[in-house]
Scaffold this active site. Structure first.
Site, PDB file in Angstrom:
ATOM      1  N   HIS A 161      -0.504   5.454   7.102  1.00  0.00           N
ATOM      2  CA  HIS A 161      -0.816   5.351   7.810  1.00  0.00           C
ATOM      3  C   HIS A 161      -1.627   4.083   8.179  1.00  0.00           C
ATOM      4  O   HIS A 161      -1.736   3.773   9.456  1.00  0.00           O
ATOM      5  CB  HIS A 161      -2.205   6.433   7.609  1.00  0.00           C
ATOM      6  CG  HIS A 161      -3.094   6.359   8.797  1.00  0.00           C
ATOM      7  ND1 HIS A 161      -3.445   6.817   9.708  1.00  0.00           N
ATOM      8  CD2 HIS A 161      -4.861   5.613   8.850  1.00  0.00           C
ATOM      9  CE1 HIS A 161      -4.453   7.044  11.237  1.00  0.00           C
ATOM     10  NE2 HIS A 161      -5.152   6.296  10.357  1.00  0.00           N
ATOM     11  N   THR A 174       1.017  -1.219   0.374  1.00  0.00           N
ATOM     12  CA  THR A 174      -0.593  -0.111  -0.351  1.00  0.00           C
ATOM     13  C   THR A 174       0.693   1.100  -0.062  1.00  0.00           C
ATOM     14  O   THR A 174       2.042   1.418   0.411  1.00  0.00           O
ATOM     15  CB  THR A 174      -0.662  -0.041   1.453  1.00  0.00           C
ATOM     16  OG1 THR A 174      -1.800   1.086   1.274  1.00  0.00           O
ATOM     17  CG2 THR A 174      -0.160  -0.460   2.173  1.00  0.00           C
ATOM     18  N   ASN A 207      -0.591   4.074   1.438  1.00  0.00           N
ATOM     19  CA  ASN A 207      -1.254   4.946   2.934  1.00  0.00           C
ATOM     20  C   ASN A 207      -0.506   4.199   3.615  1.00  0.00           C
ATOM     21  O   ASN A 207      -0.569   3.343   4.466  1.00  0.00           O
ATOM     22  CB  ASN A 207      -2.286   3.943   2.840  1.00  0.00           C
ATOM     23  CG  ASN A 207      -3.345   4.910   4.293  1.00  0.00           C
ATOM     24  OD1 ASN A 207      -2.698   4.990   4.654  1.00  0.00           O
ATOM     25  ND2 ASN A 207      -4.509   5.213   3.507  1.00  0.00           N
ATOM     26  N   ASP A 215      -7.511  -6.367  -0.453  1.00  0.00           N
ATOM     27  CA  ASP A 215      -8.589  -5.305  -2.244  1.00  0.00           C
ATOM     28  C   ASP A 215      -9.445  -5.985  -1.906  1.00  0.00           C
ATOM     29  O   ASP A 215     -10.330  -6.885  -0.897  1.00  0.00           O
ATOM     30  CB  ASP A 215      -8.262  -6.628  -2.769  1.00  0.00           C
ATOM     31  CG  ASP A 215      -8.952  -5.498  -4.816  1.00  0.00           C
ATOM     32  OD1 ASP A 215      -8.584  -4.160  -4.684  1.00  0.00           O
ATOM     33  OD2 ASP A 215      -9.557  -6.553  -5.281  1.00  0.00           O
ATOM     34  N   TYR A 243     -18.232   4.665  -0.278  1.00  0.00           N
ATOM     35  CA  TYR A 243     -19.533   3.558   0.035  1.00  0.00           C
ATOM     36  C   TYR A 243     -20.334   3.527   1.076  1.00  0.00           C
ATOM     37  O   TYR A 243     -21.424   3.635   1.347  1.00  0.00           O
ATOM     38  CB  TYR A 243     -20.005   2.729  -0.637  1.00  0.00           C
ATOM     39  CG  TYR A 243     -19.852   2.426  -2.385  1.00  0.00           C
ATOM     40  CD1 TYR A 243     -20.776   3.211  -3.983  1.00  0.00           C
ATOM     41  CD2 TYR A 243     -18.257   1.911  -2.693  1.00  0.00           C
ATOM     42  CE1 TYR A 243     -20.052   2.905  -4.610  1.00  0.00           C
ATOM     43  CE2 TYR A 243     -18.007   1.601  -3.907  1.00  0.00           C
ATOM     44  CZ  TYR A 243     -18.801   2.131  -5.194  1.00  0.00           C
ATOM     45  OH  TYR A 243     -18.149   1.862  -6.459  1.00  0.00           O
ATOM     46  N   ASP A 244     -19.668   4.029   1.702  1.00  0.00           N
ATOM     47  CA  ASP A 244     -19.870   3.934   3.547  1.00  0.00           C
ATOM     48  C   ASP A 244     -21.223   5.051   3.045  1.00  0.00           C
ATOM     49  O   ASP A 244     -22.196   4.548   4.157  1.00  0.00           O
ATOM     50  CB  ASP A 244     -19.484   4.860   3.915  1.00  0.00           C
ATOM     51  CG  ASP A 244     -18.153   3.867   4.331  1.00  0.00           C
ATOM     52  OD1 ASP A 244     -17.961   3.425   4.394  1.00  0.00           O
ATOM     53  OD2 ASP A 244     -17.129   5.183   5.162  1.00  0.00           O
ATOM     54  N   HIS A 272     -15.668  -4.942   7.142  1.00  0.00           N
ATOM     55  CA  HIS A 272     -14.985  -6.144   7.053  1.00  0.00           C
ATOM     56  C   HIS A 272     -13.085  -5.515   7.157  1.00  0.00           C
ATOM     57  O   HIS A 272     -12.438  -6.840   6.697  1.00  0.00           O
ATOM     58  CB  HIS A 272     -15.798  -6.031   5.134  1.00  0.00           C
ATOM     59  CG  HIS A 272     -15.256  -4.283   4.477  1.00  0.00           C
ATOM     60  ND1 HIS A 272     -15.658  -3.488   5.159  1.00  0.00           N
ATOM     61  CD2 HIS A 272     -14.670  -3.916   3.291  1.00  0.00           C
ATOM     62  CE1 HIS A 272     -15.275  -2.157   4.571  1.00  0.00           C
ATOM     63  NE2 HIS A 272     -14.623  -3.112   3.628  1.00  0.00           N
ATOM     64  N   ARG A 273     -12.829  -4.909   6.257  1.00  0.00           N
ATOM     65  CA  ARG A 273     -11.193  -4.825   6.813  1.00  0.00           C
ATOM     66  C   ARG A 273     -10.753  -4.781   7.892  1.00  0.00           C
ATOM     67  O   ARG A 273     -10.015  -5.737   8.214  1.00  0.00           O
ATOM     68  CB  ARG A 273     -10.733  -3.144   6.560  1.00  0.00           C
ATOM     69  CG  ARG A 273      -9.555  -2.301   5.684  1.00  0.00           C
ATOM     70  CD  ARG A 273      -9.074  -1.650   5.104  1.00  0.00           C
ATOM     71  NE  ARG A 273      -9.966  -1.626   3.504  1.00  0.00           N
ATOM     72  CZ  ARG A 273     -10.828  -0.631   3.974  1.00  0.00           C
ATOM     73  NH1 ARG A 273     -11.526  -0.004   4.943  1.00  0.00           N
ATOM     74  NH2 ARG A 273     -12.033  -0.249   2.703  1.00  0.00           N
TER      75      ARG A 273
HETATM   76  P1  IMP Z   1      -9.410  -0.659  -1.609  1.00  0.00           P
HETATM   77  O1  IMP Z   1      -9.645  -1.789  -2.374  1.00  0.00           O
HETATM   78  O2  IMP Z   1      -9.501  -1.241  -0.236  1.00  0.00           O
HETATM   79  O3  IMP Z   1      -9.053   0.051  -2.310  1.00  0.00           O
HETATM   80  O4  IMP Z   1     -11.479  -0.905  -2.361  1.00  0.00           O
HETATM   81  C1  IMP Z   1     -11.787  -0.276  -3.382  1.00  0.00           C
HETATM   82  C2  IMP Z   1     -12.667   0.145  -3.509  1.00  0.00           C
HETATM   83  O5  IMP Z   1     -14.587  -0.330  -2.622  1.00  0.00           O
HETATM   84  C3  IMP Z   1     -13.133   1.886  -2.866  1.00  0.00           C
HETATM   85  O6  IMP Z   1     -12.465   2.717  -3.704  1.00  0.00           O
HETATM   86  C4  IMP Z   1     -14.263   1.595  -1.856  1.00  0.00           C
HETATM   87  O7  IMP Z   1     -15.055   2.577  -3.531  1.00  0.00           O
HETATM   88  C5  IMP Z   1     -15.000   0.677  -2.036  1.00  0.00           C
HETATM   89  N1  IMP Z   1     -14.788   0.371  -0.469  1.00  0.00           N
HETATM   90  C6  IMP Z   1     -13.785  -0.152   0.017  1.00  0.00           C
HETATM   91  N2  IMP Z   1     -14.157  -0.447   1.470  1.00  0.00           N
HETATM   92  C7  IMP Z   1     -14.632   0.489   1.611  1.00  0.00           C
HETATM   93  C8  IMP Z   1     -15.334   1.095   2.956  1.00  0.00           C
HETATM   94  O8  IMP Z   1     -14.785   0.672   3.916  1.00  0.00           O
HETATM   95  N3  IMP Z   1     -16.253   1.764   3.015  1.00  0.00           N
HETATM   96  C9  IMP Z   1     -16.834   2.579   1.473  1.00  0.00           C
HETATM   97  N4  IMP Z   1     -16.329   2.026   0.167  1.00  0.00           N
HETATM   98  C10 IMP Z   1     -15.729   1.411   0.330  1.00  0.00           C
END
Ligand code: IMP
Length: 196
Positions: free
Chosen positions: A13, A9, A11, A70, A151-152, A177-178
């Site tokens: 943070h 990443t 990021n 992801d 999409y929060d 989820h994360r």
């Molecule tokens: P990434 O793989 O974590 O970069 O997520 C890809 C995309 O999924 C982001 O750009 C958001 O559009 C959506 N997304 C992933 N996690 C979240 C979340 O916790 N809240 C809202 N949207 C999310």
């Protein structure tokens, strides 16, 4: 001995958060720390494939143990879209436009169940591991709240009255989820896997 582990990443943070949770056993490095400024292509059809593309890129080019995540939103009535296209569903990286497109496609739809999913791919030594976390919930009819990202504002997690965007970061991090996927990764690493 401290073990180097790359988090694929940019990021810092996010990397610091994981470092804190992992403690002394590991030194968490970002892509920048290892001098990798390549935009690793995320061309997979699944979250697991995309996470794996990123962790494998680092493993193969830098010979370092690495994990990558992801994530995205899966809407049942949209055949699990936007899924791996979550970041650019509307053709742009604009969160608002992406969210508006989901709402537009969901207009008049009664089945509003959806989930966020995160998959983490860990490449360690010659092994490959996956960790997954989901947050089940429903889509609102209109955006609510100003916290968070993506999409929060349209996602109301199961058992809660408010959207992710109406929650503080701490509150969201307890159920997201994360956070769930990361907790599994951390538990695995803390069991001593990979520490010789
Ligand atoms: P990434 O793989 O974590 O970069 O997520 C890809 C995309 O999924 C982001 O750009 C958001 O559009 C959506 N997304 C992933 N996690 C979240 C979340 O916790 N809240 C809202 N949207 C999310």
């Amino acid at each position: 001995m401290r073990k180097d582990l790359v988090f694929a990443t940019n990021n810092r943070h996010k990397a610091e958060e994981i470092q804190q949770l992992l403690g002394e056993g590991y030194r968490v490095l970002t892509l920048k720390d290892i001098g990798c400024d390549v935009d690793i292509p995320e061309t997979g059809a699944t979250f697991a494939e995309n996470a794996s593309l990123k962790s494998s890129y680092v493993k193969e080019h830098y010979q370092l143990d690495c994990f990558a995540d992801d994530s995205g939103l899966e809407v049942d009535a949209l055949g699990l879209e936007p899924g791996v296209y979550s970041a650019r569903y509307s053709g742009t990286r604009d969160d608002r436009q992406n969210l508006e497109l989901v709402l537009q496609r969901m207009q008049g739809e009664e089945t509003r169940s959806a989930r966020f999913r995160t998959v983490i791919s860990l490449r360690m030594g010659s092994e490959s591991y996956f960790f997954e976390g989901t947050a089940e919930g429903h889509l609102t009819e209109a955006p609510l709240g100003t916290e968070g990202f993506g999409y929060d504002p349209i996602f109301r997690p199961e058992g809660h009255e408010r959207t992710f965007a109406q929650m503080s970061m701490e509150e969201k991090n307890r159920i997201s989820h994360r956070a769930k996927a990361m907790a599994k990764l951390i538990a695995f690493l803390k069991e001593g896997a990979g520490i010789s």
